[in-house]
Design a protein around this motif. Structure first.
Motif, short mmCIF file in Angstrom:
data_model
loop_
_atom_site.label_atom_id
_atom_site.label_comp_id
_atom_site.label_asym_id
_atom_site.label_seq_id
_atom_site.Cartn_x
_atom_site.Cartn_y
_atom_site.Cartn_z
N SER A 83 1.57 9.37 3.75
CA SER A 83 2.30 8.80 2.61
C SER A 83 1.34 7.93 1.79
CB SER A 83 3.52 8.00 3.08
OG SER A 83 3.12 6.81 3.70
N SER B 44 -2.73 7.91 7.09
CA SER B 44 -1.31 8.08 6.79
C SER B 44 -1.11 9.02 5.61
CB SER B 44 -0.68 6.71 6.49
OG SER B 44 0.19 6.79 5.37
N ASN C 1 -0.69 10.36 -0.26
CA ASN C 1 0.04 10.90 -1.40
C ASN C 1 0.11 9.90 -2.55
OD1 ASN C 1 0.50 13.38 -0.26
ND2 ASN C 1 2.46 12.80 0.65
N LYS C 2 0.38 8.66 -2.21
CA LYS C 2 0.48 7.63 -3.26
C LYS C 2 -0.87 7.44 -3.95
CE LYS C 2 2.12 4.29 -0.74
NZ LYS C 2 2.46 2.96 -0.29
#
Ligand SMILES: [Zn+2]
Length: 424
Positions: free
Chosen positions: A396, A394, A399-400
């Motif tokens: 996202s 994923s 990125n986190k």
């Protein structure tokens, strides 16, 4: 050579399913290069004599040599676009248990055959196209006993085994400082160097989830995203051990960290448990120790340390570690910093990523052995766990997690005393 290294593009994706049907005129990325195309690979024969055949679109030159412990045969080729069906090489026949293929350096591809036992290369040749058959590379193996195998190794005038990718990289960087800093004759770049090390690559796929998800691709994507994030602040210089699907030996990764006088080395991996070994989950941060912190850490270090054997590097050529009192002193300091960074990293990562129930561990990872560079190895999660795998693919989540790692790096360097790290 440098130009070739710089012009090298991401034209090939060994082992992925996105390959055109064998024999079809290949459109897409492959058509953009003039590299020879391998369209099929197959095995024939039995446990006494086994033949490996590779279909090509043009004849190539290659060299083949055997390695022991584990028994392997390595074929070094010019750069080849492998357009082989997914799963090629997974099942063996006769003397060949499995085989892998991929890039080892710009301009160079490699095929590694894992052998069921000692064998000698009886014949190796390339056939021109004839009778409706494409040009073919053929390798004929014959079973021998171990004594004969070892003698044949000794007789060979051994070619250069090391793929030399890192040497090329380092040389290219040294020869073209302009490309790195953009400012000619400027003051030397005093920023701390962070080396990001995406594990595996090329012939070494790393762990693999059921489908086409390979560790080597996951960790490369993560590593590049981490680089981009860290570079945004302008506070650090980031060096990657690989930026494409290339095999880099473990010792060369360590060498890059040392030759760059890196202030931090972060190796990125993703773990997997075999079926029946339970269902662990979450990220784990590893540091180097002589003695593994637990059985799982030991299993993992063994698995990760196999990378060189998988990639066809002759392990017996590795220099033995130097026992030296000075190195020991430096190592002690390095260890303190490695552990400190591991703790800071855990503190940040637990805000964004699911962590393993014992998230800080240690074991004898060869890639963490630079005596003067604080080093950690992060297993982002388990590709064998459904929830982890969803995270790992994923964007996202990535990125986190990249954000929390970048934060940890900032915190680590903010608190670092001036004398810390290799500090030359
Ligand atoms: Zn790994």
């Amino acid at each position: 050579m440098c130009a070739a290294a710089l012009l090298w593009t991401l034209a090939i994706r060994p082992g992925t399913a996105q390959t055109p049907p064998a024999g079809a005129a290949a459109p897409g990325p492959a058509a953009e290069s003039n590299f020879p195309v391998a369209s099929d690979a197959r095995l024939a024969g039995d446990a006494k004599q086994t033949r490996f055949i590779l279909d090509l679109d043009k004849p190539i030159q290659f060299r083949a040599f055997a390695l022991a412990d584990p028994y392997r045969v390595v074929l070094d080729l010019p750069q080849v676009n492998f357009e082989l069906a997914a799963g090629t090489g997974v099942t063996g026949r006769g003397l060949i248990k499995t085989f892998r293929y991929g890039l080892v350096m710009p301009g160079g591809s490699r095929i590694v055959l894992d052998l069921a036992g000692p064998a000698k290369i009886a014949k190796s040749y390339v056939l021109d196209a004839a009778n409706g058959q494409p040009p073919r590379l053929v390798l004929e193996l014959e079973a021998v006993d171990r004594t004969a195998f070892v003698q044949s190794l000794a007789r060979e005038s051994r070619p250069e085994l090391r793929p030399g990718i890192a040497v090329t990289n380092v040389a290219a960087r040294a020869a073209t400082p302009v490309a790195v800093t953009q400012t000619v004759q400027a003051a030397p770049d005093a920023r701390p160097v962070i080396v990001i090390d995406p594990g595996h690559g090329g012939v070494d796929n790393g762990t693999q989830a059921g489908g086409d998800v390979m560790e080597k691709n996951l960790v490369l994507g993560f590593g590049l995203a981490l680089r981009d994030r860290i570079e945004q602040s302008g506070k650090y210089r980031v060096v990657m051990t690989r930026t494409d699907d290339t095999f880099v030996p473990l010792s060369d990764r360590v060498k890059i960290a040392r030759s760059e006088s890196a202030a931090l080395f972060v190796s990125i991996h993703a773990d997997a448990l075999k079926r029946g070994e339970g269902d662990a989950q979450g990220a784990t941060i590893y540091t180097l120790s002589d003695k593994a912190s637990d059985a799982e850490a030991e299993r993992l270090a063994d698995a990760e340390n196999k990378s060189d054997a998988i990639g066809g590097v002759n392990l017996t050529d590795e220099p033995t570690e130097v026992a030296d009192i000075l190195i020991e002193l430096v190592q002690r300091e390095t260890k303190t910093f490695s552990n400190r960074f591991a703790r800071v990293l855990m503190g940040e990562m637990k805000n964004t990523a699911r962590m393993h129930k014992h998230p800080l561990k240690s074991a004898g990872f060869r890639v963490l052995k630079a005596p003067d560079v604080p080093s950690v190895l992060v297993e982002l999660g388990y590709v064998s766990n459904k929830g982890d795998l969803e995270h790992l693919v994923s964007e996202s989540w990535r990125n986190k997690t990249v954000g929390s790692m970048a934060q940890a790096i900032d915190t680590f360097f903010a608190k670092r005393p001036a004398t810390a790290g290799p500090g030359k």
